[in-house]
Structure formats: structure tokens, C-alpha cells
Design an enzyme around this catalytic site. Structure first.
Site, short mmCIF file in Angstrom:
data_model
loop_
_atom_site.label_atom_id
_atom_site.label_comp_id
_atom_site.label_asym_id
_atom_site.label_seq_id
_atom_site.Cartn_x
_atom_site.Cartn_y
_atom_site.Cartn_z
N ARG A 235 0.89 -1.22 -0.12
CA ARG A 235 -0.21 0.15 -0.04
C ARG A 235 0.98 1.37 0.25
NH1 ARG A 235 -3.31 -3.23 -0.65
NH2 ARG A 235 -5.35 -3.80 0.10
N GLU A 263 -4.02 7.04 -8.19
CA GLU A 263 -4.44 6.59 -9.01
C GLU A 263 -5.06 6.39 -9.02
OE1 GLU A 263 -3.68 2.10 -7.76
OE2 GLU A 263 -2.00 2.37 -6.90
N HIS A 282 -0.11 -0.75 -10.46
CA HIS A 282 -1.17 -1.25 -9.89
C HIS A 282 -1.58 -2.58 -9.74
CE1 HIS A 282 -3.62 -0.83 -5.67
NE2 HIS A 282 -3.17 -2.12 -5.04
#
Length: 324
Positions: A235, A263, A282
């Protein structure tokens, strides 16, 4: 009561089509659960919930508030195809006796493999070579890089012995790394400062909790030896992104990052221009076998519920407080 052969479970699958194909490549496996309704868009959840006994969720599902749950008085189980359920689970679920389960265990291996890939790339300076060649540097200039190292005998520090952290530990130990772990619940763990100051690669696998916010900041980054690398597939919450950017701009450290504060990462973000940074969008958990494994885990949990058996991946209020 859970569904039975005479009264099958009524299952609402709120998973967009593209993800649904990845999680459940065999549609028959879903249909075997009972009366299954497919919802392509989470925005239709309020209208689709009435009559559902089991709700299968994916990323982006809205918070399951009292107002939403009022529309599904028969709901008894929420089964999430991902890992963390914090964005949408509320206390109202447990207040109504609704159980929760999730598929995080199925995601540990692919994320750990990406963390290993990052580790090897940083040790061998693959990212710098690639950046130099793609950036148009002459061959002789592209050959120049900081000293390269092997994973055999390499001191690697792992922050957080989570499911993914343990999977990563297995991989790097199998390749001969010398590993230390910083985790308050792990036997033989070391203090974070010691880990940072003695590790060539630091891999972050801790949960996103209030006490882990910016666990790695400017002070901690300064403890890392010159030429060390930071791997983050967990994270962005865990690392002060501004402090990391400032340190990376000096060229003293390298980093491989899959998660970001914002993001999607903007096209003009300074991370993109740095030769000592390896970036992925990601996608560490996004393998085809991993996604199918997540779907199988969810199907197995629903089958256990329907048979009146204990759930193997149940999330309780107490567990939620320790989850990332």
C-alpha cells in the site's frame, strides 16, 4: 437458513463482466451455487439487492450502509473477490448477522512473485539499463550503473509478515537471501531501524493501519545504506511518497513501486522520469491463475456457507481492525 438442494442460495454477483470472466472462467461453477443473478455495474446494486441471500463483490462496490442493506433483509453472506473489505464493509453488516469473507489468500503468491521480480531487477540494475537504452543513451553510457549484486547471501528486510510477506519470505529464502523481519507479531523479528540500516533490499508487506501510516518516511529512508532498494507492492499508505521522491531524486536509493497515493499515476508524475525507479500500474496480483484462484476461493466459501460449514476466510470485526 443457508440454501439447500431444495432451496438453493440466491446469489447476486456484483462483478463487472471483464473481471467476472477472469474470476469465474467456468460459468457452470457459478450456476452450481444456486439461483445466480449477474450484475454488470455496481451502480445497479440498490435495485438488484432485494431477494439476495449471498452477495459477491469486487473492487468499487459502494459501502454497504443500513439504507442499502434494508433492501436485502435476507442477505446472510458477503463474499469479496479481492482482499481488503474495508472500503465497503460497515458495522451494520455484523449488527444484522451478515457474515463476510474474502479472497486475499489467493492473491499472496502473485504479489510475492512480483515483489521477487522487483527485488531481482533492483539488485541487477535492470531498471536503470532499460531506462538508459530506451532513453536513447549511447551504448557506452547505458552500460554504466551502480554495483550489481546477487540475491544469494543478500541481506533482505521484510516489513510485515502478512500472507504476502510470508510468501515473499519463502521465495527469497529459497534463493539464498539472508532475511530479517520487522513485525510485532513475528517470532524473531528485529526493530525497524535495525532492518532498514542493514538491508540491501527492503520489501514492504505491512497492513494499512492507522499506526502504519507513513511507516517509512524521511528519517527511515535516511537509515538505508547507499545503493539500497525499496520494494512496495503493498500500500502507498505505508510510505511517505514525497519523502521517497526526494530521496530518489538524489540517486542514492532505488525503488520498485506498484502502488501510489493517487491512481492512476499522472503522465507527468516525476517518478516516471527517474532512472532509478521501476514502476508498474498496481497490477501485482493480476495474473490469470491468481484471478481464477480468487474466484474458486469465493465459490468454495459460498459452498461452505450453503452446507452449514465454517468459513475458512471469514472476516470478523476484530480481524477487520488488523487488516490492510
Amino acid at each position: 437458513m443457508p440454501g439447500s438442494a431444495d432451496s438453493p442460495a440466491r446469489v447476486l454477483v456484483s462483478v463487472p463482466p471483464r473481471l467476472r470472466e477472469q474470476f469465474f472462467p467456468d460459468p457452470a461453477a457459478l450456476k452450481a451455487l444456486g439461483e445466480v443473478r449477474l450484475l454488470d455495474d455496481h451502480r445497479g446494486l440498490p435495485e438488484a439487492l432485494p431477494g439476495a441471500e449471498v452477495l459477491v463483490t469486487s473492487w468499487g462496490v459502494p459501502p454497504l450502509t443500513a439504507a442499502l442493506l434494508d433492501r436485502a433483509p435476507g442477505l446472510r453472506l458477503v463474499a469479496h473477490t479481492g482482499a481488503t473489505v474495508k472500503p465497503f464493509v460497515t458495522a451494520e453488516l455484523w449488527a444484522r448477522g451478515i457474515r463476510v469473507t474474502q479472497a486475499g489468500a489467493a492473491m499472496a503468491r502473485p504479489v510475492a512473485e512480483v515483489a521477487l521480480t522487483f527485488t531481482l531487477a533492483l539488485l541487477h540494475q535492470v531498471h536503470r539499463f532499460d531506462h538508459a537504452l530506451r532513453g536513447g543513451l549511447p551504448w557506452e553510457a547505458a552500460e554504466q550503473a551502480p554495483p550489481r549484486r546477487e540475491i544469494l547471501g543478500c541481506p533482505i528486510g521484510v516489513i510485515g509478515a502478512s500472507r504476502t510477506g510470508r510468501a515473499y519470505l519463502d521465495l527469497v529464502r529459497a534463493l539464498g537471501a539472508e532475511v530479517t523481519v520487522a513485525d510485532p507479531y513475528h517470532d524473531g523479528a528485529v526493530e525497524l531501524d535495525e532492518l532498514l540500516s542493514t538491508s540491501r533490499i527492503v520489501a514492504v508487506h505491512a497492513p494499512a493501519l492507522p499506526e502504519t501510516r507513513h511507516l517509512i518516511g524521511a528519517r527511515e529512508l535516511a537509515l538505508m545504506p547507499d545503493g539500497a532498494g525499496l520494494v512496495n507492492t503493498a500500500r502507498s499508505w505505508l510510505v511517505d511518497e514525497d519523502a521517497l521522491l526526494a530521496e530518489l531524486r538524489t540517486g542514492r536509493l532505488d525503488a520498485a513501486i506498484d502502488v501510489f497515493d493517487e491512481e492512476p499515476l499522472s503522465v507527468g508524475h516525476p517518478f516516471r522520469a527517474l532512472p532509478n525507479v521501476l514502476l508498474t500500474p498496481h497490477q501485482a496480483a493480476g495474473t490469470d491463475p491468481g484471478r481464477a484462484r480468487q474466484g474458486r476461493l469465493v465459490i468454495e466459501e459460498i459452498a461452505r456457507y450453503a452446507a452449514g460449514l465454517p468459513l475458512e476466510h471469514e472476516v470478523t470485526p476484530e480481524l477487520l481492525g488488523r487488516m490492510g
